[in-house]
Design a protein around this motif. Structure first.
Motif, PDB file in Angstrom:
ATOM      1  N   MET A  85     -48.258  -3.756 -77.040  1.00  0.00           N
ATOM      2  CA  MET A  85     -47.007  -3.383 -76.403  1.00  0.00           C
ATOM      3  C   MET A  85     -45.996  -4.499 -76.639  1.00  0.00           C
ATOM      4  O   MET A  85     -46.317  -5.673 -76.550  1.00  0.00           O
ATOM      5  N   ASP A  86     -44.791  -4.114 -76.926  1.00  0.00           N
ATOM      6  CA  ASP A  86     -43.723  -5.070 -77.185  1.00  0.00           C
ATOM      7  C   ASP A  86     -43.288  -5.715 -75.871  1.00  0.00           C
ATOM      8  O   ASP A  86     -42.819  -5.036 -74.959  1.00  0.00           O
ATOM      9  N   SER A  87     -43.463  -7.018 -75.772  1.00  0.00           N
ATOM     10  CA  SER A  87     -43.166  -7.698 -74.509  1.00  0.00           C
ATOM     11  C   SER A  87     -41.665  -7.783 -74.236  1.00  0.00           C
ATOM     12  O   SER A  87     -41.253  -7.878 -73.074  1.00  0.00           O
ATOM     13  N   GLU A  88     -40.841  -7.722 -75.278  1.00  0.00           N
ATOM     14  CA  GLU A  88     -39.389  -7.765 -75.059  1.00  0.00           C
ATOM     15  C   GLU A  88     -38.915  -6.499 -74.340  1.00  0.00           C
ATOM     16  O   GLU A  88     -38.131  -6.576 -73.389  1.00  0.00           O
ATOM     17  N   ASN A  89     -39.406  -5.338 -74.774  1.00  0.00           N
ATOM     18  CA  ASN A  89     -39.049  -4.088 -74.105  1.00  0.00           C
ATOM     19  C   ASN A  89     -39.564  -4.062 -72.679  1.00  0.00           C
ATOM     20  O   ASN A  89     -38.876  -3.578 -71.776  1.00  0.00           O
ATOM     21  N   LEU A  90     -40.769  -4.570 -72.467  1.00  0.00           N
ATOM     22  CA  LEU A  90     -41.332  -4.619 -71.128  1.00  0.00           C
ATOM     23  C   LEU A  90     -40.509  -5.512 -70.217  1.00  0.00           C
ATOM     24  O   LEU A  90     -40.240  -5.166 -69.064  1.00  0.00           O
ATOM     25  N   THR A  91     -40.071  -6.636 -70.721  1.00  0.00           N
ATOM     26  CA  THR A  91     -39.255  -7.558 -69.934  1.00  0.00           C
ATOM     27  C   THR A  91     -37.923  -6.920 -69.545  1.00  0.00           C
ATOM     28  O   THR A  91     -37.485  -7.021 -68.396  1.00  0.00           O
ATOM     29  N   ILE A  92     -37.297  -6.247 -70.480  1.00  0.00           N
ATOM     30  CA  ILE A  92     -36.036  -5.568 -70.192  1.00  0.00           C
ATOM     31  C   ILE A  92     -36.248  -4.482 -69.149  1.00  0.00           C
ATOM     32  O   ILE A  92     -35.449  -4.335 -68.213  1.00  0.00           O
ATOM     33  N   TYR A  93     -37.321  -3.715 -69.251  1.00  0.00           N
ATOM     34  CA  TYR A  93     -37.620  -2.669 -68.290  1.00  0.00           C
ATOM     35  C   TYR A  93     -37.848  -3.252 -66.901  1.00  0.00           C
ATOM     36  O   TYR A  93     -37.329  -2.743 -65.911  1.00  0.00           O
ATOM     37  N   ILE A  94     -38.610  -4.317 -66.811  1.00  0.00           N
ATOM     38  CA  ILE A  94     -38.910  -4.928 -65.514  1.00  0.00           C
ATOM     39  C   ILE A  94     -37.644  -5.459 -64.861  1.00  0.00           C
ATOM     40  O   ILE A  94     -37.418  -5.238 -63.661  1.00  0.00           O
ATOM     41  N   ILE A  95     -36.814  -6.134 -65.620  1.00  0.00           N
ATOM     42  CA  ILE A  95     -35.566  -6.664 -65.062  1.00  0.00           C
ATOM     43  C   ILE A  95     -34.665  -5.536 -64.589  1.00  0.00           C
ATOM     44  O   ILE A  95     -34.088  -5.605 -63.495  1.00  0.00           O
ATOM     45  N   SER A  96     -34.553  -4.470 -65.374  1.00  0.00           N
ATOM     46  CA  SER A  96     -33.679  -3.360 -64.973  1.00  0.00           C
ATOM     47  C   SER A  96     -34.218  -2.634 -63.745  1.00  0.00           C
ATOM     48  O   SER A  96     -33.443  -2.238 -62.870  1.00  0.00           O
ATOM     49  N   VAL A  97     -35.522  -2.473 -63.633  1.00  0.00           N
ATOM     50  CA  VAL A  97     -36.100  -1.805 -62.466  1.00  0.00           C
ATOM     51  C   VAL A  97     -35.914  -2.655 -61.211  1.00  0.00           C
ATOM     52  O   VAL A  97     -35.574  -2.126 -60.147  1.00  0.00           O
ATOM     53  N   LEU A  98     -36.130  -3.937 -61.314  1.00  0.00           N
ATOM     54  CA  LEU A  98     -35.942  -4.793 -60.146  1.00  0.00           C
ATOM     55  C   LEU A  98     -34.471  -4.850 -59.731  1.00  0.00           C
ATOM     56  O   LEU A  98     -34.166  -4.886 -58.534  1.00  0.00           O
ATOM     57  N   CYS A  99     -33.569  -4.819 -60.681  1.00  0.00           N
ATOM     58  CA  CYS A  99     -32.136  -4.755 -60.346  1.00  0.00           C
ATOM     59  C   CYS A  99     -31.793  -3.428 -59.683  1.00  0.00           C
ATOM     60  O   CYS A  99     -31.008  -3.393 -58.725  1.00  0.00           O
ATOM     61  N   LEU A 100     -32.371  -2.342 -60.162  1.00  0.00           N
ATOM     62  CA  LEU A 100     -32.159  -1.037 -59.538  1.00  0.00           C
ATOM     63  C   LEU A 100     -32.640  -1.048 -58.095  1.00  0.00           C
ATOM     64  O   LEU A 100     -31.953  -0.557 -57.201  1.00  0.00           O
ATOM     65  N   GLY A 101     -33.809  -1.619 -57.858  1.00  0.00           N
ATOM     66  CA  GLY A 101     -34.318  -1.715 -56.493  1.00  0.00           C
ATOM     67  C   GLY A 101     -33.410  -2.540 -55.601  1.00  0.00           C
ATOM     68  O   GLY A 101     -33.158  -2.176 -54.453  1.00  0.00           O
ATOM     69  N   ALA A 102     -32.893  -3.647 -56.122  1.00  0.00           N
ATOM     70  CA  ALA A 102     -31.985  -4.491 -55.341  1.00  0.00           C
ATOM     71  C   ALA A 102     -30.681  -3.755 -55.024  1.00  0.00           C
ATOM     72  O   ALA A 102     -30.176  -3.833 -53.897  1.00  0.00           O
ATOM     73  N   VAL A 103     -30.164  -3.028 -55.995  1.00  0.00           N
ATOM     74  CA  VAL A 103     -28.921  -2.277 -55.769  1.00  0.00           C
ATOM     75  C   VAL A 103     -29.140  -1.186 -54.722  1.00  0.00           C
ATOM     76  O   VAL A 103     -28.296  -0.972 -53.846  1.00  0.00           O
ATOM     77  N   LEU A 104     -30.277  -0.504 -54.784  1.00  0.00           N
ATOM     78  CA  LEU A 104     -30.548   0.535 -53.793  1.00  0.00           C
ATOM     79  C   LEU A 104     -30.692  -0.049 -52.397  1.00  0.00           C
ATOM     80  O   LEU A 104     -30.252   0.545 -51.414  1.00  0.00           O
ATOM     81  N   ILE A 105     -31.297  -1.225 -52.283  1.00  0.00           N
ATOM     82  CA  ILE A 105     -31.438  -1.858 -50.972  1.00  0.00           C
ATOM     83  C   ILE A 105     -30.079  -2.293 -50.445  1.00  0.00           C
ATOM     84  O   ILE A 105     -29.764  -2.104 -49.263  1.00  0.00           O
ATOM     85  N   MET A 106     -29.242  -2.860 -51.301  1.00  0.00           N
ATOM     86  CA  MET A 106     -27.932  -3.334 -50.849  1.00  0.00           C
ATOM     87  C   MET A 106     -26.970  -2.191 -50.535  1.00  0.00           C
ATOM     88  O   MET A 106     -26.094  -2.338 -49.686  1.00  0.00           O
TER      89      MET A 106
END
Length: 56
Positions: A1-22
């Motif tokens: 698995m390409d770790s660059e794509n995984l890193t981008i996905y993880i960062i975007s999901v965690l940002c989405l979670g933070a935006v939903l909480i705020m």
């Protein structure tokens, strides 16, 4: 698995979670449950992919 794509996905999901909480007070009541469920599923998938990346 390409770790660059995984890193981008993880960062975007965690940002989405933070935006939903705020922004939980400004979201219409009809959308709250669906958005929260979608965010939880995406965050769980991110953690599963992290564990898979460590094992594989």
């Amino acid at each position: 698995m390409d770790s660059e794509n995984l890193t981008i996905y993880i960062i975007s999901v965690l940002c989405l979670g933070a935006v939903l909480i705020m922004a939980r007070d400004r979201v219409p009541q009809q959308l709250k449950r669906g958005m929260a469920l979608t965010a939880v599923i995406m965050i769980l998938l991110a953690f599963v992919l992290i564990i898979y990346n460590f094992v594989a």
